[in-house]
Design a protein around this motif. Structure first.
Motif, short mmCIF file in Angstrom:
data_model
loop_
_atom_site.label_atom_id
_atom_site.label_comp_id
_atom_site.label_asym_id
_atom_site.label_seq_id
_atom_site.Cartn_x
_atom_site.Cartn_y
_atom_site.Cartn_z
N THR A 81 0.85 -1.19 0.00
CA THR A 81 0.00 0.00 0.00
C THR A 81 0.89 1.24 0.00
OG1 THR A 81 -0.10 0.09 2.43
CG2 THR A 81 -1.79 -1.22 1.31
N ASN A 82 0.25 2.41 -0.10
CA ASN A 82 0.97 3.68 -0.08
C ASN A 82 2.06 3.72 -1.15
OD1 ASN A 82 1.54 6.27 0.84
ND2 ASN A 82 3.00 5.56 2.39
N GLY A 83 1.68 3.31 -2.35
CA GLY A 83 2.63 3.33 -3.46
C GLY A 83 3.76 2.33 -3.34
N GLY A 84 3.59 1.31 -2.54
CA GLY A 84 4.61 0.30 -2.37
C GLY A 84 5.52 0.52 -1.18
N TYR A 85 5.35 1.65 -0.48
CA TYR A 85 6.21 1.95 0.66
C TYR A 85 5.77 1.24 1.94
CZ TYR A 85 8.44 5.58 -2.12
OH TYR A 85 9.13 6.25 -3.10
N ASN A 86 4.52 0.76 1.98
CA ASN A 86 4.04 -0.03 3.11
C ASN A 86 3.84 -1.47 2.68
OD1 ASN A 86 4.00 2.30 4.61
ND2 ASN A 86 1.78 2.52 4.64
N GLU A 87 4.32 -2.38 3.50
CA GLU A 87 4.28 -3.81 3.18
C GLU A 87 3.55 -4.55 4.31
OE1 GLU A 87 7.88 -6.05 1.50
OE2 GLU A 87 7.83 -6.64 3.63
N ILE A 88 2.37 -5.09 4.00
CA ILE A 88 1.59 -5.84 4.99
C ILE A 88 1.79 -7.33 4.74
CG2 ILE A 88 -0.72 -6.23 5.95
CD1 ILE A 88 -1.49 -3.48 4.82
N THR A 89 2.30 -8.02 5.76
CA THR A 89 2.71 -9.42 5.61
C THR A 89 1.99 -10.30 6.61
OG1 THR A 89 4.92 -8.61 5.00
CG2 THR A 89 4.70 -10.96 5.48
N GLY A 90 1.54 -11.46 6.16
CA GLY A 90 0.93 -12.44 7.05
C GLY A 90 1.99 -13.19 7.84
N ASN A 91 1.56 -13.89 8.88
CA ASN A 91 2.50 -14.62 9.74
C ASN A 91 1.91 -15.99 10.09
OD1 ASN A 91 4.37 -15.53 11.54
ND2 ASN A 91 4.12 -13.87 13.02
N PRO A 92 2.23 -17.03 9.32
CA PRO A 92 1.70 -18.37 9.60
C PRO A 92 2.16 -18.94 10.95
CG PRO A 92 2.59 -18.23 7.37
CD PRO A 92 3.04 -17.00 8.08
N LYS A 93 3.20 -18.37 11.55
CA LYS A 93 3.72 -18.87 12.83
C LYS A 93 3.08 -18.17 14.03
CE LYS A 93 8.25 -20.08 10.89
NZ LYS A 93 9.73 -19.87 11.01
#
Length: 266
Positions: free
Chosen positions: A38-50
């Motif tokens: 998001t935010n033009g690629g500057y924000n990275e939202i990542t899942g956490n399977p652990k």
């Protein structure tokens, strides 16, 4: 499991001791393996399977005085406490947002609820809260933290009856909170004041209300991070809200009559 013990030494006085534990499970989407930008690629939202569930342990003592005043003291410990917190990556220009487990979160707190009435024109309730909070993470990406803070909150809810005939009343609600923390966030002071005016007429079938929420536009906070090379400022808009409503009740409720059940055969 939950255990509650109640002791009534005399009329109007109540002691209650409670011990409980629980598990708080994360939302399913936070545990899936995904990356969203998001935010033009500057924000990275990542899942956490652990991601693991949080184990909550709570000890609480409540004292009610004269069936009116309430005092509470509690100790809370959350193992594997999880929340989403930003991290400025060093390998590329991205802020990573991910739900992660931390070592624990602890709170020791007290609360007092003090109602007060003055004749038929004032009905108010004051709530005071004081908390010591500690949060610890041995490994948060390439840093660690062990932070604690003492913060306080005060809230008031008041209803002022200006007149019985006509039926006019004003409500005033307010809250203020001192500085706090969440993981590596620093949370600034916040608060709000809401006002409502109510007029009931036509035998209380008609109600006219006017309200203004967050008069001084101070309910939203702008968190900041300045911790071990992490430097982030967040800004959120805050608005006051005005509203007017009219309600009218048609007719009245009449309970239906039913025949009694025939119990003769019993």
């Amino acid at each position: 499991p939950t255990l509650n013990i109640t002791y009534l030494p005399k009329k109007g006085h109540v002691f209650q001791l409670g011990i409980s534990s629980d598990r708080n499970y994360p939302n399913y989407w936070t545990m899936t393996n995904f990356v969203t930008y998001t935010n033009g690629g500057y924000n990275e939202i990542t899942g956490n399977p652990k991601l693991r569930p949080m184990k909550d342990y709570r000890l609480q003592l409540v004292y009610v005085l004269n069936s009116k005043y309430q005092f509470v003291a509690w100790l809370n410990h959350d193992d594997d406490y999880f929340t989403q917190s930003p991290y400025q990556r060093h390998d590329h220009l991205t802020i990573s947002y991910q739900y992660r487990n931390f070592d624990f979160r602890q709170q020791i707190g007290t609360q007092a609820v003090l109602p007060f009435k003055a004749g038929n024109w004032l009905d108010t309730r004051l709530t005071l809260i004081g908390v010591w909070q500690r949060e610890k993470a041995s490994s948060f990406h390439d840093i660690s933290f062990d932070r604690n803070i003492i913060f306080g909150m005060a809230g008031i809810n008041s209803t002022i009856t200006l007149s019985d005939r006509p039926d006019i009343a004003i409500s005033l609600d307010g809250m203020i909170r001192s500085k706090g923390i969440q993981t590596i966030y620093d949370l600034p002071t916040s608060g709000n004041i809401d006002v409502r005016a109510r007029w009931q007429f036509m035998k209380k079938k008609a109600v006219l209300k006017f309200y203004c929420n967050d008069i001084f536009a101070t309910s939203k906070i702008n968190p900041r991070i300045d911790f071990m090379g992490q430097n982030l400022r967040m800004g959120f808009s805050c608005y006051r809200e005005f509203g007017l409503s009219f309600t009218y009740k048609f007719g009245g409720y009449k309970e239906k009559k039913y025949n009694d059940v025939d119990k003769a055969r019993f």
